[in-house]
Structures are given as structure tokens and as C-alpha cells.
Design a protein around this motif. Structure first.
Motif, PDB file in Angstrom:
ATOM      1  N   TRP A 325       0.838  -1.232   0.096  1.00 24.77           N
ATOM      2  CA  TRP A 325      -0.037   0.084  -0.014  1.00 24.77           C
ATOM      3  C   TRP A 325       0.775   1.289  -0.136  1.00 24.77           C
ATOM      4  O   TRP A 325       0.419   2.354  -0.508  1.00 24.77           O
ATOM      5  N   ALA A 326       2.093   1.266   0.457  1.00 30.90           N
ATOM      6  CA  ALA A 326       3.067   2.477   0.525  1.00 30.90           C
ATOM      7  C   ALA A 326       3.165   2.785  -0.911  1.00 30.90           C
ATOM      8  O   ALA A 326       3.317   4.068  -1.320  1.00 30.90           O
ATOM      9  N   LYS A 327       3.214   1.847  -1.804  1.00 25.25           N
ATOM     10  CA  LYS A 327       3.416   2.005  -3.286  1.00 25.25           C
ATOM     11  C   LYS A 327       2.265   2.911  -3.802  1.00 25.25           C
ATOM     12  O   LYS A 327       2.199   3.750  -4.681  1.00 25.25           O
ATOM     13  N   GLN A 328       1.149   2.136  -3.358  1.00 25.52           N
ATOM     14  CA  GLN A 328      -0.083   3.045  -3.941  1.00 25.52           C
ATOM     15  C   GLN A 328      -0.505   4.362  -3.343  1.00 25.52           C
ATOM     16  O   GLN A 328      -0.906   4.904  -4.022  1.00 25.52           O
ATOM     17  N   ILE A 329      -0.154   4.326  -2.165  1.00 21.18           N
ATOM     18  CA  ILE A 329      -0.364   5.857  -1.533  1.00 21.18           C
ATOM     19  C   ILE A 329       0.535   6.818  -2.230  1.00 21.18           C
ATOM     20  O   ILE A 329       0.208   7.783  -2.302  1.00 21.18           O
ATOM     21  N   GLY A 330       1.691   6.451  -2.351  1.00 21.38           N
ATOM     22  CA  GLY A 330       2.944   7.425  -2.778  1.00 21.38           C
ATOM     23  C   GLY A 330       3.955   7.147  -2.087  1.00 21.38           C
ATOM     24  O   GLY A 330       4.185   7.576  -0.975  1.00 21.38           O
ATOM     25  N   PRO A 331       5.215   6.681  -2.621  1.00 24.10           N
ATOM     26  CA  PRO A 331       6.466   6.266  -1.646  1.00 24.10           C
ATOM     27  C   PRO A 331       6.968   7.610  -1.263  1.00 24.10           C
ATOM     28  O   PRO A 331       7.499   7.663   0.085  1.00 24.10           O
ATOM     29  N   ASP A 332       6.714   8.786  -1.935  1.00 24.48           N
ATOM     30  CA  ASP A 332       7.323   9.966  -1.242  1.00 24.48           C
ATOM     31  C   ASP A 332       6.709  10.503  -0.268  1.00 24.48           C
ATOM     32  O   ASP A 332       7.070  10.909   0.847  1.00 24.48           O
ATOM     33  N   LEU A 333       5.218  10.394  -0.218  1.00 23.34           N
ATOM     34  CA  LEU A 333       4.565  10.812   0.928  1.00 23.34           C
ATOM     35  C   LEU A 333       4.628   9.946   1.845  1.00 23.34           C
ATOM     36  O   LEU A 333       4.831  10.304   3.208  1.00 23.34           O
ATOM     37  N   VAL A 334       4.795   8.647   1.916  1.00 31.57           N
ATOM     38  CA  VAL A 334       5.087   7.454   2.894  1.00 31.57           C
ATOM     39  C   VAL A 334       6.246   7.906   3.822  1.00 31.57           C
ATOM     40  O   VAL A 334       6.396   7.780   4.926  1.00 31.57           O
ATOM     41  N   LYS A 335       7.397   8.176   2.697  1.00 27.31           N
ATOM     42  CA  LYS A 335       8.815   8.316   3.488  1.00 27.31           C
ATOM     43  C   LYS A 335       8.853   9.532   4.233  1.00 27.31           C
ATOM     44  O   LYS A 335       9.332   9.684   5.520  1.00 27.31           O
ATOM     45  N   SER A 336       8.037  10.801   3.742  1.00 26.23           N
ATOM     46  CA  SER A 336       7.916  12.029   4.461  1.00 26.23           C
ATOM     47  C   SER A 336       7.322  11.777   5.902  1.00 26.23           C
ATOM     48  O   SER A 336       7.484  12.251   7.156  1.00 26.23           O
ATOM     49  N   ALA A 337       5.999  10.831   5.665  1.00 29.47           N
ATOM     50  CA  ALA A 337       5.482  10.374   7.149  1.00 29.47           C
ATOM     51  C   ALA A 337       6.278   9.724   8.006  1.00 29.47           C
ATOM     52  O   ALA A 337       6.368   9.853   9.286  1.00 29.47           O
ATOM     53  N   GLU A 338       7.116   8.555   7.533  1.00 33.13           N
ATOM     54  CA  GLU A 338       8.059   8.035   8.316  1.00 33.13           C
ATOM     55  C   GLU A 338       9.159   8.643   9.097  1.00 33.13           C
ATOM     56  O   GLU A 338       9.507   8.672  10.203  1.00 33.13           O
ATOM     57  N   THR A 339       9.556   9.580   8.227  1.00 34.18           N
ATOM     58  CA  THR A 339      10.383  10.759   8.839  1.00 34.18           C
ATOM     59  C   THR A 339       9.854  11.576   9.934  1.00 34.18           C
ATOM     60  O   THR A 339      10.558  11.739  10.851  1.00 34.18           O
ATOM     61  N   ALA A 340       8.763  12.210   9.648  1.00 27.82           N
ATOM     62  CA  ALA A 340       8.207  13.019  10.479  1.00 27.82           C
ATOM     63  C   ALA A 340       7.929  12.107  11.938  1.00 27.82           C
ATOM     64  O   ALA A 340       7.992  12.629  12.846  1.00 27.82           O
ATOM     65  N   VAL A 341       7.416  10.839  11.844  1.00 27.55           N
ATOM     66  CA  VAL A 341       7.093  10.120  13.011  1.00 27.55           C
ATOM     67  C   VAL A 341       8.462   9.808  13.597  1.00 27.55           C
ATOM     68  O   VAL A 341       8.571   9.799  14.868  1.00 27.55           O
ATOM     69  N   ALA A 342       9.555   9.514  12.881  1.00 28.91           N
ATOM     70  CA  ALA A 342      10.986   9.045  13.267  1.00 28.91           C
ATOM     71  C   ALA A 342      11.321  10.427  14.300  1.00 28.91           C
ATOM     72  O   ALA A 342      12.069  10.417  15.320  1.00 28.91           O
ATOM     73  N   ASN A 343      11.003  11.575  13.888  1.00 25.31           N
ATOM     74  CA  ASN A 343      11.722  12.947  14.334  1.00 25.31           C
ATOM     75  C   ASN A 343      10.693  13.506  15.290  1.00 25.31           C
ATOM     76  O   ASN A 343      10.775  14.860  15.875  1.00 25.31           O
ATOM     77  N   ARG A 344       9.394  12.660  15.806  1.00 23.85           N
ATOM     78  CA  ARG A 344       8.582  13.374  16.485  1.00 23.85           C
ATOM     79  C   ARG A 344       9.061  13.913  17.939  1.00 23.85           C
ATOM     80  O   ARG A 344      10.032  13.033  18.445  1.00 23.85           O
ATOM     81  N   LYS A 345       8.366  14.858  18.596  1.00 23.97           N
ATOM     82  CA  LYS A 345       8.992  15.356  19.816  1.00 23.97           C
ATOM     83  C   LYS A 345       8.103  15.201  20.774  1.00 23.97           C
ATOM     84  O   LYS A 345       6.936  15.181  20.688  1.00 23.97           O
TER      85      LYS A 345
END
Length: 345
Positions: A325-345
Motif C-alpha cells: 500500500w505504500a506504493k499505491q499511496i505514494g512512496p514519497d508521501l509515505v517516506k515523509s510520514a515515516e521521517t516525521a514520525v521518527a523525528n516527533r517530539k
């Protein structure tokens, strides 16, 4: 002559007053007597409380120029929540507090929040909705005949059933689980060995009551407000596998018919109502305040909290679904989301 002069003067004054009645101005003559606001749930669910509060604040902040009536149960689309977004675009619905899940068939990027185990906690969810990812999704929605104004929250979705405790993926094997109308949910529960069955929330409650389905997944506020323990749901597992943000939106045509002043009033009302709704949806489920969890346990519900290792087993079992589903949603958007989650405060 004097009467003619008086008449002309009166006409001139009337003409000066006309702008207040032109389209797009406060108190405009083309404003509807009532604007229809769609929600899936009404009171006492936080979703319905948020919708009612938005309607209340809109009337207050526009001094009664805009009157909103809420229609819960997605009654404006005969209870089919997956058709709500299309009806909004077509103008059948004027406003909505909608679910990202229910709108995902029309906006595939909204499936982001249903990727299994993307968001481990509320901070992760906030990092998405209140950050660059949330803005990107709002910009996308703005190209689809709606004006998104604020993020609300239905909550993290926990799983319950009438048969047994769920502590490992194999515990789901063969269970008939009601899921929302999204192929992603079918894939997720199929990967876990369950038998997922799509149906509207209106159909789900009698299905649980009769045993036509064994279980369901929903936020805890719905579990309690819908009195699911009385429908045989005596086993509840807190696994937080996905969250369901809500979006406060207005149809673009309706939005453009309002004055700038009223647009900003409706936006401010949405932001305030959404913030209040999020606070309600999170009440009683934290380490500081677990009153809702205690209430559930007090109803004889077998309450399971997964350990990190137990949760990883579910994550591993659904990884292929995530990747697909990451491919269908959009790899760039999913990557941005994963980065935001990893850097959450």
C-alpha cells in the motif's frame, strides 16, 4: 422637482446598501437558510460532539448569518459512509466532518493513516496532521472541490471480539471481523488470518448482536459509547495499529459563496471545534488519566495491552501489506510520514 430629487437621493442610498446583499458578502442574499453538515456518528460520540460544536460556533462567529444543521449517520447518503466525499463534491452535502478511512476510496493518499503500525502514539499522529504531511494532504484535498479547514480525530483503532483474547496474530485466525469499506483493511486482516467482512457502522451493531460477525476494530470512545460489551464484545486488545483522523471541510462552491469575513469565521470555528473534539477523543486513555480504560475493565471486559514484542509480531505479519500500500499511496508521501514520525517530539 423636489419629490424627484428626494426619490433619486433615496435610490442612491439604496444602491450604496446593495453591496451587503451581493454574493460573497456578509448577510448575502444567496446564503442558504440552512447548510447541511454530514457526520457518520452523532452524540455522544466525540465525532458527533465535534460536529455539533462546529455548527454552534459557526452560528456564533457569523452572528447567525450561517446556520448549520448536522445530519449524523451519513443519512444524506443513505448511511453509505464511503459515498460521503463524492456527495460533498457534487454539492449534495455542504459541509462534513469526515473520516480519512471513509474518503480513502476517492483520495488514495488518505490511506496513509491506515498503514498498519505507522504511528505508535499520539505524538506520531500529531507530527503528521500538524506538520508538512498534513499540509500536503490539505493541499491535495483543495484540488478536489473541497476546502479542508482542520484536523479532528476519531482515535486509534483497537480490536475486540466475542471469542477469545488476542495476543498474537494466530489468535485472529478464522475470526469474522467487521471492517470499514477499504481494501487496505481487507488486506490487513486477511494477512493476520482473520475473515474480514466489510459493512457500514449501522449494519455492524446488529451483526455483532446476532453473532453474524465475531469482532470489530474501533476507537475506545466508540467501544464505550456504543456499549459494545453488551453486544458480546468481552475481549479487547489495545494494539493501536492505525489511527483515524477526521477532517473538517466545506464544499468549494459553498465556501466561495461566503464573504471573506464569514469564511474566516467558519475556519476559526472549525479549528476551535476540532481542538475540543481531539481533547475529548483522547480523554481517559493515557498514563496520566486512564479513567476510560478502568470503565471498560469494570464492565467485565478482558483487557489486553500488548507488550512491544507482541506488537512487533503483528507488525511483522502485516509488513507485506504495508509495503504494497505504500506504493499505491505514494512512496514519497509515505517516506515523509515515516521521517516525521521518527523525528516527533
Amino acid at each position: 422637482m423636489k419629490s424627484l430629487k428626494t426619490l433619486l437621493t433615496g435610490l442612491a442610498l439604496a444602491a450604496l446598501a446593495l453591496p451587503a446583499l451581493l454574493p460573497g458578502s456578509a448577510g448575502a442574499a444567496d446564503y442558504k437558510a440552512e447548510y447541511k453538515l454530514s457526520t457518520v456518528l452523532g452524540k455522544p460520540f466525540p465525532w458527533g460532539v465535534g460536529g455539533e460544536r462546529w455548527a454552534e460556533l459557526v452560528k456564533e462567529k457569523t452572528n447567525g448569518r450561517i446556520v448549520v444543521k448536522m445530519y449524523p449517520g451519513t443519512s444524506l447518503v443513505n448511511g453509505d459512509q464511503t459515498k460521503e466525499f463524492t456527495a460533498l463534491r457534487q454539492g449534495t452535502i455542504d459541509m462534513a466532518v469526515g473520516s480519512t478511512i471513509n474518503w480513502s476510496p476517492q483520495v488514495k493518499e488518505l490511506n496513509l493513516f491506515s498503514l498498519p503500525f505507522l504511528m505508535p502514539d499520539h505524538k506520531a499522529l500529531d507530527a503528521l496532521t500538524q506538520g508538512a504531511v498534513g499540509k500536503q494532504l490539505f493541499d491535495l484535498l483543495a484540488t478536489k472541490d473541497v476546502v479542508p479547514l482542520a484536523w479532528g480525530e476519531n482515535g486509534f483503532r483497537e480490536i475486540s471480539n466475542s471469542k477469545r483474547s488476542i495476543k498474537a496474530p494466530e489468535d485472529l485466525k478464522g475470526l469474522k471481523i467487521r471492517v470499514v469499506g477499504s481494501p487496505l483493511y481487507l488486506d490487513t486482516f486477511t494477512a493476520l488470518g482473520a475473515n474480514p467482512t466489510q459493512m457500514s457502522w449501522a449494519d455492524a451493531q446488529p451483526a455483532l448482536s446476532t453473532g453474524a460477525v465475531d469482532g470489530q476494530e474501533n476507537p475506545l470512545t466508540i467501544f464505550t459509547a456504543a456499549k459494545l460489551p453488551t453486544l458480546g464484545q468481552k475481549h479487547l486488545t489495545l494494539w493501536g495499529y492505525v489511527a483515524d483522523p477526521l477532517i473538517f471541510v466545506v464544499g468549494k462552491e459553498v465556501w466561495n459563496s461566503w464573504s471573506k469575513e464569514d469564511q474566516e469565521a467558519v475556519r476559526a470555528a472549525a479549528v476551535q471545534a476540532a481542538a475540543e473534539e481531539v481533547a475529548i477523543s483522547r480523554k481517559g486513555i493515557s498514563a496520566e488519566d486512564d479513567s476510560l480504560l478502568k470503565e471498560i475493565a469494570g464492565q467485565g471486559v478482558d483487557l489486553v495491552r500488548l507488550t512491544p514484542d507482541q506488537q512487533k509480531a503483528f507488525q511483522k505479519a502485516t509488513q507485506a501489506v504495508y509495503d504494497k500500500w505504500a506504493k499505491q499511496i505514494g512512496p514519497d508521501l509515505v517516506k515523509s510520514a515515516e521521517t516525521a514520525v521518527a523525528n516527533r517530539k
